[in-house]
Motif scaffolding. Structure first.
Motif, PDB file in Angstrom:
ATOM      1  N   TYR A 184       0.428  -1.188  -0.025  1.00 52.72           N
ATOM      2  CA  TYR A 184       0.458   0.450  -0.343  1.00 52.72           C
ATOM      3  C   TYR A 184       1.062   1.451   0.356  1.00 52.72           C
ATOM      4  O   TYR A 184       2.197   1.049   0.570  1.00 52.72           O
ATOM      5  CB  TYR A 184      -0.734   0.470   1.160  1.00 52.72           C
ATOM      6  CG  TYR A 184      -1.925  -0.981   1.089  1.00 52.72           C
ATOM      7  CD1 TYR A 184      -3.156  -0.559   1.260  1.00 52.72           C
ATOM      8  CD2 TYR A 184      -1.236  -2.307   1.791  1.00 52.72           C
ATOM      9  CE1 TYR A 184      -4.141  -2.025   1.335  1.00 52.72           C
ATOM     10  CE2 TYR A 184      -2.299  -3.398   1.941  1.00 52.72           C
ATOM     11  CZ  TYR A 184      -4.071  -2.758   1.486  1.00 52.72           C
ATOM     12  OH  TYR A 184      -4.615  -4.346   1.437  1.00 52.72           O
ATOM     13  N   LEU A 201      -7.254   5.015  -5.961  1.00 47.97           N
ATOM     14  CA  LEU A 201      -6.749   4.488  -5.470  1.00 47.97           C
ATOM     15  C   LEU A 201      -7.610   4.361  -3.438  1.00 47.97           C
ATOM     16  O   LEU A 201      -6.958   4.130  -3.563  1.00 47.97           O
ATOM     17  CB  LEU A 201      -6.119   4.624  -6.036  1.00 47.97           C
ATOM     18  CG  LEU A 201      -4.357   4.618  -6.869  1.00 47.97           C
ATOM     19  CD1 LEU A 201      -3.188   5.566  -6.434  1.00 47.97           C
ATOM     20  CD2 LEU A 201      -3.643   3.395  -6.380  1.00 47.97           C
ATOM     21  N   GLN A 248      -1.978  -1.172  -4.199  1.00 49.03           N
ATOM     22  CA  GLN A 248      -0.678  -1.138  -5.218  1.00 49.03           C
ATOM     23  C   GLN A 248      -1.184  -2.710  -5.839  1.00 49.03           C
ATOM     24  O   GLN A 248      -0.494  -3.410  -6.965  1.00 49.03           O
ATOM     25  CB  GLN A 248       0.791  -1.090  -4.696  1.00 49.03           C
ATOM     26  CG  GLN A 248       1.114   0.472  -4.321  1.00 49.03           C
ATOM     27  CD  GLN A 248       0.265   1.887  -5.787  1.00 49.03           C
ATOM     28  OE1 GLN A 248       0.937   0.962  -6.082  1.00 49.03           O
ATOM     29  NE2 GLN A 248      -0.500   3.198  -5.129  1.00 49.03           N
TER      30      GLN A 248
END
Length: 261
Positions: free
Chosen positions: A123, A160, A167
């Motif tokens: 992350y 996001l 990710q």
């Protein structure tokens, strides 16, 4: 307002030239010729049933379920049925040549480069202020704030932000070297001390390190990489001579090539 446009072969070639696509096009043509030539040298043949399967796979890849879908697709791409068969043939020939040349090299390559295929679940939040990043890092360390909270506060991208800065699973090559070295030395779950790159100050949480397995997907991935690198080497060794018609619209003004003052 134009209602229709007639595009000639000369228009197409001219557009390829002025959009600087000729080098890529020549490389693609050379690659196809290299594959065909090497397949002949290595005695690789394609059976009718194999070609039919390759054609079915091509239709499936392009979501051409019905015959009508296929005809529409062919028309869109200005292809004939013979062209379609040739595409399937080229795809299959490429796959068989890759398997012929590199199938027995995949396993030793995998174990020699195993670290490169190790994955990491991370992350990430990127800030502009190093002092703020350090302050947030220590707050995370003390449990005063969660990673999801800083993601909601500092990530601009909506998707996001909703994912908390997730990710996905990424390999070492997907990260900048200075970030990769820190991630793959981590002891998950771990929040890394802020890392500065040209993109900003990265706060990264390493959730998991995934050791690679040589399954079918990994086998195909490595074989594809070896084959692609081999093709690139073959193309680089070639002298590609393009016999193109001279551009009749060439400017006669030499000052366009002079250095800017």
């Amino acid at each position: 307002m134009l209602k229709s446009v007639i595009v000639s072969p000369e228009d197409i070639l001219y557009h390829l030239k002025i959009s600087c696509q000729i080098p890529n096009l020549l490389e693609a043509i050379a690659t196809r010729k290299i594959i065909a030539d090497m397949a002949v040298k290595e005695g690789i043949n394609i059976k009718i049933e194999e070609l039919q399967q390759a054609a079915d796979s091509l239709r499936l890849a392009n979501k051409l379920i019905k015959a009508e879908d296929t005809w529409t697709w062919l028309k869109k791409h200005y292809l004939s049925l013979d062209n379609f068969e040739e595409i399937a043939h080229t795809n299959l020939l490429s796959a068989k040549l890759a398997n012929h040349l590199f199938a027995d090299k995949v396993e030793p390559f995998f174990y020699a480069h195993q670290l490169d295929y190790t994955g990491a679940v991370t992350y990430e939040v990127i800030l502009d202020d190093e002092d703020l990043a350090l302050e947030i890092f220590y707050a995370l360390q003390e449990g005063e704030i969660s990673f999801q909270e800083i993601a909601r506060q500092y990530i601009q991208n909506p998707e996001l932000r909703r994912a908390g800065g997730y990710q996905g699973i990424r390999q070492r090559s997907d990260f900048r070297p200075e970030i990769a070295s820190a991630i793959f030395a981590a002891n998950p779950p771990q929040i890394l001390k802020p890392i500065i790159t040209p993109h900003g100050v990265h706060i990264i949480m390493v959730e998991e390190i995934i050791k690679p397995q040589l399954n079918e997907q990994m086998h195909l991935k490595i074989m594809g990489e070896l084959f692609t690198n081999w093709l690139r080497e073959q193309v680089n060794r070639l002298e590609i001579v393009a016999k193109l018609p001279e551009d009749k619209n060439s400017s006669s003004a030499p000052e366009i090539l002079s250095e800017a003052s």
